[in-house]
Design an enzyme around this catalytic site. Structure first.
Site, short mmCIF file in Angstrom:
data_model
loop_
_atom_site.label_atom_id
_atom_site.label_comp_id
_atom_site.label_asym_id
_atom_site.label_seq_id
_atom_site.Cartn_x
_atom_site.Cartn_y
_atom_site.Cartn_z
N CYS A 111 11.88 -1.31 6.82
CA CYS A 111 11.21 -2.39 6.13
C CYS A 111 11.89 -3.62 6.49
O CYS A 111 11.53 -4.10 7.71
CB CYS A 111 11.08 -2.19 4.56
SG CYS A 111 10.11 -3.19 3.65
N HIS A 215 9.40 3.26 3.92
CA HIS A 215 10.54 3.57 3.40
C HIS A 215 10.80 5.12 3.77
O HIS A 215 10.64 5.88 2.50
CB HIS A 215 11.03 3.19 2.06
CG HIS A 215 10.86 1.71 1.70
ND1 HIS A 215 12.34 0.93 1.67
CD2 HIS A 215 10.20 0.57 1.94
CE1 HIS A 215 12.06 0.03 1.54
NE2 HIS A 215 10.86 -0.60 1.70
N GLU A 217 13.39 6.75 3.47
CA GLU A 217 14.68 7.27 2.80
C GLU A 217 13.92 7.78 1.52
O GLU A 217 15.06 8.34 0.93
CB GLU A 217 15.58 6.13 2.75
CG GLU A 217 15.35 5.30 1.74
CD GLU A 217 14.34 3.93 2.07
OE1 GLU A 217 14.00 3.10 1.31
OE2 GLU A 217 13.86 4.24 3.18
#
Length: 259
Positions: A111, A215, A217
């Protein structure tokens, strides 16, 4: 030995103590740990010379999501829709990018981290997609769960990202209102959303420098492609460092003078 992965902190205020703190989301920590790395948070130092003690110990760098970069770093005036910025955080991360370029250290951007890599290499950003790229999808879906898939991206065939992810088309979450506009020196956009917004980035001249606008993660547990990305990153961080000087050094020097 498991590789040591630096993750820059953000500055904030503790919800219970109301005291200034440095922090980052636990999802980054868990993704790195699950892939086999040992994460360490890097505070925003008043004196960046202190990084010279820490950085030689790192095996890789993860630039996380967060607040907006100040547009002065790409020679623009602030747009009315520009969000919160932090000059000290910008300076810290720009210094970190200079380091990983010089030392040829594996790096992944997420990001804001993707945007930081692009700007550090001389590129620019849309300061607000809705205002400056009106044909775009709704990319800032902050009201939704962070792991909710909201649109799909097309991955460029024969790119390093395609090789690692193992897919040319996959769904992503979307939690950003800024994005890469003009790619920096040596930057390849290797994935885009249906509206053309840059979603994946890589720098072929570097040993391992890849980035995602989404994202991963938050969704690697549900989508094996993103687990592959973290796995490839940690695997590369486990290899001996091979120093490599190239044209990006000149770009970084110019960026440092104009910042």
């Amino acid at each position: 030995m498991r590789p040591l992965i630096g993750i820059p902190c953000h500055a904030g205020v503790g919800a219970e103590s109301d005291r200034p703190i440095f922090y980052n989301n636990i999802a980054y920590i868990r993704a790195v740990e699950a892939a086999g790395g040992v994460p360490i948070l890097i505070p925003i130092l008043d004196d960046l010379a202190g990084l010279q003690t820490l950085l030689p110990r790192l095996d890789g760098l993860l630039l996380s999501g967060g607040i907006d970069l100040h547009p002065r770093h790409y020679n623009e005036e602030p747009h009315p829709m520009l969000g919160k910025t932090n000059p000290q955080l910008d300076d810290l991360e720009l210094e970190l990018v200079r380091w990983v370029v010089r030392e040829n250290l594996p790096t992944i951007g997420i990001c804001r981290g993707m945007q930081m890599l692009n700007v550090a290499l001389g590129g620019s950003l849309y300061q607000d997609l809705e205002a400056q790229y009106p044909q775009s999808l709704k990319h800032p879906n902050w009201e939704l769960p962070r792991n909710q898939i909201v649109h799909r991206i097309n991955v460029q065939e024969e790119s390093r990202m395609a090789t690692i992810l193992g897919k040319y088309d996959l769904g992503v979450n979307s939690l950003h209102h800024q994005a890469v506009k003009e790619p920096g020196s040596g930057v390849i956009i290797s994935g885009r959303a249906e509206d053309g917004v840059a979603e994946l980035l890589e720098i072929p001249d570097h040993r391992f420098m890849l980035a995602a606008q989404c994202h991963p993660e938050e969704i690697w547990n549900d989508e094996p492609a993103w687990k592959n990305l973290f796995g490839a990153f940690i695997e590369e961080c486990s290899q001996p460092v091979v120093k490599q000087l190239h044209a990006m050094d000149t770009v970084l020097e110019v960026s440092a003078r104009t910042a």
